[in-house]
Design a protein around this motif. Structure first.
Motif, mmCIF file in Angstrom:
data_model
loop_
_atom_site.group_PDB
_atom_site.id
_atom_site.type_symbol
_atom_site.label_atom_id
_atom_site.label_comp_id
_atom_site.label_asym_id
_atom_site.label_seq_id
_atom_site.Cartn_x
_atom_site.Cartn_y
_atom_site.Cartn_z
ATOM 1 N N PRO A 1 39.005 57.606 38.906
ATOM 2 C CA PRO A 1 39.590 57.516 40.251
ATOM 3 C C PRO A 1 39.075 56.327 41.045
ATOM 4 N N ALA A 2 37.821 55.931 40.815
ATOM 5 C CA ALA A 2 37.280 54.786 41.551
ATOM 6 C C ALA A 2 38.003 53.501 41.178
ATOM 7 N N ALA A 3 38.478 53.412 39.934
ATOM 8 C CA ALA A 3 39.225 52.227 39.507
ATOM 9 C C ALA A 3 40.579 52.170 40.206
ATOM 10 N N ILE A 4 41.246 53.301 40.303
ATOM 11 C CA ILE A 4 42.534 53.344 41.006
ATOM 12 C C ILE A 4 42.338 53.016 42.476
ATOM 13 N N ALA A 5 41.280 53.559 43.070
ATOM 14 C CA ALA A 5 41.004 53.279 44.480
ATOM 15 C C ALA A 5 40.746 51.790 44.701
ATOM 16 N N LEU A 6 40.098 51.143 43.735
ATOM 17 C CA LEU A 6 39.841 49.709 43.852
ATOM 18 C C LEU A 6 41.150 48.928 43.891
ATOM 19 N N THR A 7 42.090 49.266 43.043
ATOM 20 C CA THR A 7 43.370 48.560 43.045
ATOM 21 C C THR A 7 44.124 48.795 44.354
ATOM 22 N N GLN A 8 43.963 49.972 44.913
ATOM 23 C CA GLN A 8 44.641 50.267 46.178
ATOM 24 C C GLN A 8 44.019 49.488 47.328
ATOM 25 N N ARG A 9 42.685 49.386 47.350
ATOM 26 C CA ARG A 9 42.023 48.625 48.405
ATOM 27 C C ARG A 9 42.423 47.157 48.361
ATOM 28 N N ARG A 10 42.682 46.656 47.156
ATOM 29 C CA ARG A 10 43.072 45.256 47.014
ATOM 30 C C ARG A 10 44.583 45.057 47.102
ATOM 31 N N ASN A 11 45.307 46.131 47.395
ATOM 32 C CA ASN A 11 46.772 46.068 47.514
ATOM 33 C C ASN A 11 47.434 45.517 46.257
ATOM 34 N N MET A 12 46.910 45.902 45.100
ATOM 35 C CA MET A 12 47.511 45.494 43.841
ATOM 36 C C MET A 12 48.779 46.317 43.599
ATOM 37 N N THR A 13 49.725 45.727 42.914
ATOM 38 C CA THR A 13 51.001 46.371 42.631
ATOM 39 C C THR A 13 50.993 46.965 41.231
ATOM 40 N N ARG B 1 46.514 58.202 31.667
ATOM 41 C CA ARG B 1 47.386 57.039 31.794
ATOM 42 C C ARG B 1 46.544 55.776 31.982
ATOM 43 N N ASP B 2 47.018 54.680 31.406
ATOM 44 C CA ASP B 2 46.524 53.349 31.729
ATOM 45 C C ASP B 2 47.629 52.637 32.494
ATOM 46 N N ILE B 3 47.286 52.052 33.625
ATOM 47 C CA ILE B 3 48.283 51.498 34.534
ATOM 48 C C ILE B 3 48.061 49.997 34.698
ATOM 49 N N ARG B 4 49.089 49.215 34.441
ATOM 50 C CA ARG B 4 48.975 47.765 34.664
ATOM 51 C C ARG B 4 49.236 47.447 36.129
ATOM 52 N N HIS B 5 48.259 46.775 36.740
ATOM 53 C CA HIS B 5 48.375 46.333 38.120
ATOM 54 C C HIS B 5 48.386 44.805 38.154
ATOM 55 N N GLN B 6 48.922 44.271 39.231
ATOM 56 C CA GLN B 6 48.911 42.825 39.389
ATOM 57 C C GLN B 6 48.539 42.446 40.816
ATOM 58 N N CYS B 7 47.991 41.242 40.940
ATOM 59 C CA CYS B 7 47.716 40.646 42.239
ATOM 60 C C CYS B 7 47.807 39.137 42.075
ATOM 61 N N VAL B 8 47.519 38.410 43.125
ATOM 62 C CA VAL B 8 47.527 36.950 43.079
ATOM 63 C C VAL B 8 46.094 36.467 43.223
ATOM 64 N N GLY B 9 45.701 35.548 42.363
ATOM 65 C CA GLY B 9 44.339 35.042 42.380
ATOM 66 C C GLY B 9 44.046 34.189 43.588
ATOM 67 N N GLY B 10 42.758 34.038 43.865
ATOM 68 C CA GLY B 10 42.322 33.212 44.975
ATOM 69 C C GLY B 10 41.162 33.855 45.713
ATOM 70 N N GLY B 11 40.765 33.244 46.804
ATOM 71 C CA GLY B 11 39.666 33.767 47.595
ATOM 72 C C GLY B 11 38.338 33.176 47.173
ATOM 73 N N VAL B 12 37.295 33.677 47.789
ATOM 74 C CA VAL B 12 35.939 33.166 47.587
ATOM 75 C C VAL B 12 35.181 34.108 46.666
ATOM 76 N N SER B 13 34.445 33.547 45.747
ATOM 77 C CA SER B 13 33.649 34.355 44.828
ATOM 78 C C SER B 13 32.429 34.913 45.546
ATOM 79 N N PRO B 14 32.126 36.210 45.380
ATOM 80 C CA PRO B 14 30.948 36.791 46.029
ATOM 81 C C PRO B 14 29.653 36.223 45.441
ATOM 82 N N GLU B 15 28.585 36.394 46.165
ATOM 83 C CA GLU B 15 27.273 36.053 45.649
ATOM 84 C C GLU B 15 26.832 37.123 44.644
ATOM 85 N N GLY B 16 25.873 36.755 43.818
ATOM 86 C CA GLY B 16 25.295 37.728 42.902
ATOM 87 C C GLY B 16 25.942 37.785 41.533
#
Length: 280
Positions: free
Chosen positions: A238-250, A124-139
């Motif tokens: 699975p790491a991609a799905i976990a990333l969306t969960q950590r960021r509380n993406m819908t 499956r490919d899953i479309r997630h959404q979030c709201v932009g903003g925050g500070v850009s990391p270094e590097g």
């Protein structure tokens, strides 16, 4: 209208703009500048169905090379559904890509139909959404600072084949941001944010590991404060799905990634976001 009345022919470049308007009406939210990148890959790979001069629907059948192709932009306009239009379009698309491993993203309830043509479910490919903003990391660095040959090599290790014509335009399109992580000059991940009919979409988002993917995602989100941002994530990583969960993406909806000859080689573990449902 009978099936014999339906004519399928190659699209013109301007008709691709119309097809993307249809895609927007279906809720697919195409990018504002997608058409140029799409058409550059394979100008003969886009088709429109007509009857008596009236446009009925469309499909793309893009041949990346002699081994891999992709079917997308498969739309029958609502007044003409269940009248044989989709069947004609799909037959034309598959005939053009015959002999290749062909991929597509199918609506979940359409899997049985594609299975009749030999397509096999991959993930499956899953479309997630979030709201932009925050500070850009270094590097993070501008992807334009990375040699294009390095970008192509990195991309080809994840995507099923090399796609130079697509990438050269995709990473430099108007109203977009492309970032990379390249410690000591070695590319370890990159991502592209592009303006869409609604908000922004990120893709591809390719990275060596979850931390690099997270930094790229945050850096791109920081470029669009307050905007809706969409990411199409492969469940096979699975790491991609976990990333969306950590960021509380819908999660909004999902599709079935399918291939005629089974999943092609490629580092799916580096794929945290696909470029586009239309071209893979």
């Amino acid at each position: 209208m009978t099936p014999q009345d339906i004519v399928v022919r190659a699209m013109t470049r301007s008709e691709l703009d119309t097809a993307l308007d249809w895609a927007a009406a279906e809720g697919w939210n195409p990018g504002l500048d997608d058409a140029e990148s799409f058409y550059a890959v394979d100008p003969q790979g886009f088709f429109i169905a007509e009857c008596a001069g009236e446009a009925l629907g469309c499909v793309s059948a893009v041949a990346y090379d002699e081994t891999f192709g992709y079917v997308g932009l498969f739309i029958v306009r609502p007044p003409f559904r269940r009248r044989g239009v989709g069947l004609r379009l799909l037959n034309v698309a598959l005939a053009r890509l015959q002999g290749r491993n062909v991929g597509l993203d199918a609506a979940i309830d359409m899997q049985r139909i594609y299975a009749r043509y030999g397509f096999q479910f991959a993930h499956r490919d899953i479309r997630h959404q979030c709201v932009g903003g925050g500070v850009s990391p270094e590097g993070l660095t501008d992807l334009a600072c990375v040699p294009f040959d390095d970008i192509m090599r990195y991309d080809a290790a994840v995507f099923p084949t090399s796609r130079a014509k697509f990438l050269s335009r995709w990473i430099s399109q108007p109203r977009s941001v492309a970032l990379a992580v390249a410690p000591h000059g070695r590319l370890a991940g990159y991502g592209v944010l592009r303006a869409c009919r609604e908000g922004y979409r990120i893709g591809p988002l390719f990275a060596d590991d979850a931390q690099i993917a997270s930094d790229l995602l945050q850096g791109l989100c920081a470029r669009a404060p307050g905007a809706r941002i969409f990411l199409d994530t492969p469940e096979a990583n699975p790491a991609a799905i976990a990333l969306t969960q950590r960021r509380n993406m819908t999660a909004l909806f999902d599709t079935a990634r399918m291939y005629v000859k089974g999943p092609p080689p490629g580092r799916i573990d580096r794929c945290y976001g696909i470029a586009t449902f239309e071209l893979g």
